[in-house]
Motif scaffolding. Structure first.
Motif, PDB file in Angstrom:
ATOM      1  N   TYR A 158       0.763  -1.217   0.010  1.00 10.48           N
ATOM      2  CA  TYR A 158       0.204  -0.017   0.008  1.00 10.48           C
ATOM      3  C   TYR A 158       0.760   1.432   0.132  1.00 10.48           C
ATOM      4  CZ  TYR A 158      -3.922   3.050   1.402  1.00 10.48           C
ATOM      5  OH  TYR A 158      -4.888   3.795   1.403  1.00 10.48           O
ATOM      6  N   ASN A 160       0.678   4.394   0.633  1.00  7.80           N
ATOM      7  CA  ASN A 160       0.213   5.564   1.287  1.00  7.80           C
ATOM      8  C   ASN A 160       0.131   5.698   2.817  1.00  7.80           C
ATOM      9  OD1 ASN A 160      -0.816   8.173   1.175  1.00  7.80           O
ATOM     10  ND2 ASN A 160      -3.113   7.730   0.963  1.00  7.80           N
ATOM     11  N   ASP A 287      -6.914  16.432  -7.266  1.00  8.72           N
ATOM     12  CA  ASP A 287      -6.323  16.483  -5.916  1.00  8.72           C
ATOM     13  C   ASP A 287      -7.077  17.742  -5.203  1.00  8.72           C
ATOM     14  OD1 ASP A 287      -4.297  16.184  -3.991  1.00  8.72           O
ATOM     15  OD2 ASP A 287      -3.003  17.539  -5.006  1.00  8.72           O
TER      16      ASP A 287
ATOM     17  N   ARG B   6      -8.910   5.384 -11.879  1.00  9.95           N
ATOM     18  CA  ARG B   6      -7.934   6.588 -11.785  1.00  9.95           C
ATOM     19  C   ARG B   6      -7.810   6.680 -10.206  1.00  9.95           C
ATOM     20  NH1 ARG B   6      -9.193  12.422 -14.352  1.00  9.95           N
ATOM     21  NH2 ARG B   6      -9.762  13.182 -12.285  1.00  9.95           N
ATOM     22  N   ARG B   7      -6.622   6.919  -9.591  1.00  9.58           N
ATOM     23  CA  ARG B   7      -6.531   7.126  -8.177  1.00  9.58           C
ATOM     24  C   ARG B   7      -5.663   8.530  -8.178  1.00  9.58           C
ATOM     25  NH1 ARG B   7      -2.047   3.475  -5.351  1.00  9.58           N
ATOM     26  NH2 ARG B   7      -0.810   5.392  -5.960  1.00  9.58           N
ATOM     27  N   THR B   8      -6.360   9.282  -7.385  1.00  7.28           N
ATOM     28  CA  THR B   8      -5.825  10.507  -6.936  1.00  7.28           C
ATOM     29  C   THR B   8      -5.678  10.933  -5.353  1.00  7.28           C
ATOM     30  OG1 THR B   8      -7.979  11.638  -6.677  1.00  7.28           O
ATOM     31  CG2 THR B   8      -6.853  11.705  -9.013  1.00  7.28           C
ATOM     32  N   GLU B  15      -1.108  11.374  -9.059  1.00  2.41           N
ATOM     33  CA  GLU B  15      -2.249  10.548  -9.621  1.00  2.41           C
ATOM     34  C   GLU B  15      -1.634   9.203 -10.476  1.00  2.41           C
ATOM     35  OE1 GLU B  15      -4.883  12.955 -11.925  1.00  2.41           O
ATOM     36  OE2 GLU B  15      -5.131  11.495 -13.526  1.00  2.41           O
ATOM     37  N   ARG B  16      -2.366   8.135 -10.460  1.00  5.36           N
ATOM     38  CA  ARG B  16      -2.031   6.824 -11.169  1.00  5.36           C
ATOM     39  C   ARG B  16      -3.351   6.392 -11.691  1.00  5.36           C
ATOM     40  NH1 ARG B  16       0.595   1.671  -9.219  1.00  5.36           N
ATOM     41  NH2 ARG B  16       0.125   1.185 -11.217  1.00  5.36           N
ATOM     42  N   ARG B  17      -3.215   5.891 -13.194  1.00  7.77           N
ATOM     43  CA  ARG B  17      -4.369   5.399 -13.838  1.00  7.77           C
ATOM     44  C   ARG B  17      -4.110   4.324 -14.782  1.00  7.77           C
ATOM     45  NH1 ARG B  17      -6.416  10.586 -16.692  1.00  7.77           N
ATOM     46  NH2 ARG B  17      -8.062   9.269 -17.181  1.00  7.77           N
ATOM     47  N   PHE B  54      -6.594   8.119  -0.559  1.00  5.72           N
ATOM     48  CA  PHE B  54      -6.606   8.095  -1.904  1.00  5.72           C
ATOM     49  C   PHE B  54      -8.180   8.243  -2.341  1.00  5.72           C
ATOM     50  CE2 PHE B  54      -2.840   4.982  -1.895  1.00  5.72           C
ATOM     51  CZ  PHE B  54      -2.062   5.887  -2.575  1.00  5.72           C
ATOM     52  N   TYR B  56     -10.817   7.316  -5.688  1.00 11.10           N
ATOM     53  CA  TYR B  56     -10.862   6.391  -6.801  1.00 11.10           C
ATOM     54  C   TYR B  56     -12.008   6.947  -7.597  1.00 11.10           C
ATOM     55  CZ  TYR B  56      -7.970   3.642  -3.877  1.00 11.10           C
ATOM     56  OH  TYR B  56      -6.926   3.085  -2.849  1.00 11.10           O
TER      57      TYR B  56
END
Lengths: 372, 88
Positions: A158, A160, A287, B6-8, B15-17, B54, B56
């Motif tokens: 994970y 984070n 964000d 999409r993870r922000t 950011e990851r997608r 996170f 999603y």
């Protein structure tokens, strides 16, 4: 209040509410509301009853979360027998699940074990408690001796760490890009400072107030590291998350308060997007409106004020920022200019019309934020 | 079936997608069941998360739902972690 029943459908993995003097678990794994709605209308009371209680519980928790957002979290009495000037730490191991808090693996006063993540979390909670107490006379996160709980080994790989409203949560990182999130003490300080903000100014986590919320966490996260190492402003690295990136990543940390935008530049991660001044302020809906991006601006202002003043940054610049965070005048939806104006006022009230006032004014001027 | 995640947010704010197209996969039915459940449990708008948590965005054949840590269902958790790990 919620009926306690073994048939309650909501699975709250939080702590027993009697264990820590009145805590309620805030975050739960919740059966989706639309399913509960359906179940609550079921003819079979064995199904309908628990579903109704869960809906009530969910509504209660949602209202409570909203109240926490609106009013800030309530003060909680320290556990009986806890020394006021000592932290009350407990570290749990989620053993790679996402169930909180997990199995208790270390308590206050117990010896270090063989798990480095547990030991680092325990030490980091202590370092954070120490800075707030010694530098600002603050008793823990809420100012009233809140027990400090942390869960390590959360999830699998994970990437984070976060403060969930009542405890710390640390992932192990995937090993490819991120290492263990307990490694940098400033990350621990950053997350716990989200708790301090929640209990004080409660800055809204969106747009400029959200970037201020992030910045305050970076500022005190860095100060906790500097305090732990006994560093002056000139000696500090002013990096956030140094040691967190895996060796193959092109970067030294996640953010730089000294030079926002220069912490990493990597084929996978991209380039550090932080601006240092208002001229490069990033307007985005992502964000939460760029809270981790535009925090570079107030971060850099703090760095400029602290290095102009020299010595231990927590003593002067840190004191001014702490006064603003906890002074009661900072609005939840504050803009950069509101925060900056209050730091000028706080510098004058705390130190008079001297170097401190000038350093703070000049710092904001350099990053392009107006003070009134 | 096209599954996009999409993870922000997160401490890093990076950011990851990623995307999985199940059409050429032997385990397509399992993916579809998982994706439909994850979608059904999602919200129509991004739910409030926690600082540094996170967020999603899950899109299945053009239908989008939102979720945020630390309150994912088991199916959402499995789906986002598999798509981000195995997807392109």
């Amino acid at each position: 209040m919620v009926a306690s029943s073994d048939k309650t459908i909501t699975q709250c993995n939080g702590r027993d509410m009697t264990t820590h003097g009145g805590f309620q678990p805030v975050f739960c794994t919740i059966v989706p509301p639309h399913i509960l709605d359906r179940l609550a209308q079921h003819e079979d009371s064995a199904l309908a009853g628990p579903a109704r209680r869960s809906l009530e519980h969910d509504a209660y928790q949602r209202t409570k979360r909203r109240l926490t957002t609106v009013l800030g979290a309530p003060a909680v009495a320290p556990p009986a027998g806890a020394a006021a000037d000592q932290p009350h730490r407990t570290v749990y191991d989620a053993r790679h699940t996402q169930d909180l808090p997990g199995r208790k693996v270390r308590e206050e006063g117990s010896d270090p074990g063989s798990d480095a993540s547990v030991n680092r979390a325990y030490a980091g909670l202590g370092a954070t408690f120490e800075l707030y107490l010694k530098a600002y006379g603050r008793h823990s996160i809420d100012g009233h001796g809140l027990p400090l709980d942390a869960t390590v080994h959360f999830g699998e790989g994970y990437d984070n760490a976060f403060w969930n409203g009542e405890q710390m949560v640390f992932g192990d990182g995937d090993g490819e890009v991120f290492l263990d999130f307990t490694i940098p003490v400033d990350v621990i300080g950053h997350e716990l400072t989200h708790g301090v903000t929640q209990h004080t100014a409660n800055l809204e986590y969106f747009g400029q107030s959200g970037a201020l919320n992030e910045s305050v966490s970076d500022v005190f996260g860095s100060l906790i590291k500097q305090y732990t190492l006994g560093q002056t402003a000139a000696e500090a690295d002013w990096l956030i998350g140094a040691g967190l990136l895996a060796p193959r990543v092109h970067g030294t940390a996640l953010r730089s308060m000294k030079a926002p935008g220069t912490a990493y530049d990597d084929p996978d991660l991209g380039k550090d997007p932080q601006p240092a001044t208002m001229e490069h302020y990033v307007r985005t809906g992502r964000d939460n409106g760029g809270v981790h991006i535009n925090s570079g601006i107030p971060n850099h202002a703090f760095y400029l004020a602290a290095t102009a003043l020299g010595g231990h940054s927590w003593e002067k610049a840190g004191q001014v920022w702490y006064d603003v965070l906890t002074g009661g005048e900072l609005k939840q939806d504050a803009l950069f200019t509101d925060f900056a104006t209050l730091t000028v006022k706080a510098a004058r009230e705390r130190f008079g019309a001297g170097n401190e006032l000038q350093a703070v004014q000049k710092a904001w001027e350099q990053v392009g934020v107006r003070t009134l | 079936m096209r599954i996009q995640v999409r993870r922000t947010g997160g401490f890093a704010g990076i950011e990851r997608r990623a995307e999985v197209d199940t059409s050429d996969r032997p385990d397509a039915p399992a993916w579809q069941t998982l994706a439909e459940q994850a979608l059904a449990d999602g919200r129509a708008t991004p739910p409030p998360g926690v600082p540094d948590g996170f967020s999603y965005e899950i899109t299945v054949d053009g239908r989008t739902a939102y979720a945020a840590d630390p309150r994912l269902t088991d199916e959402q958790r499995e789906l986002v972690s598999r798509v981000l790990k195995e997807g392109a």
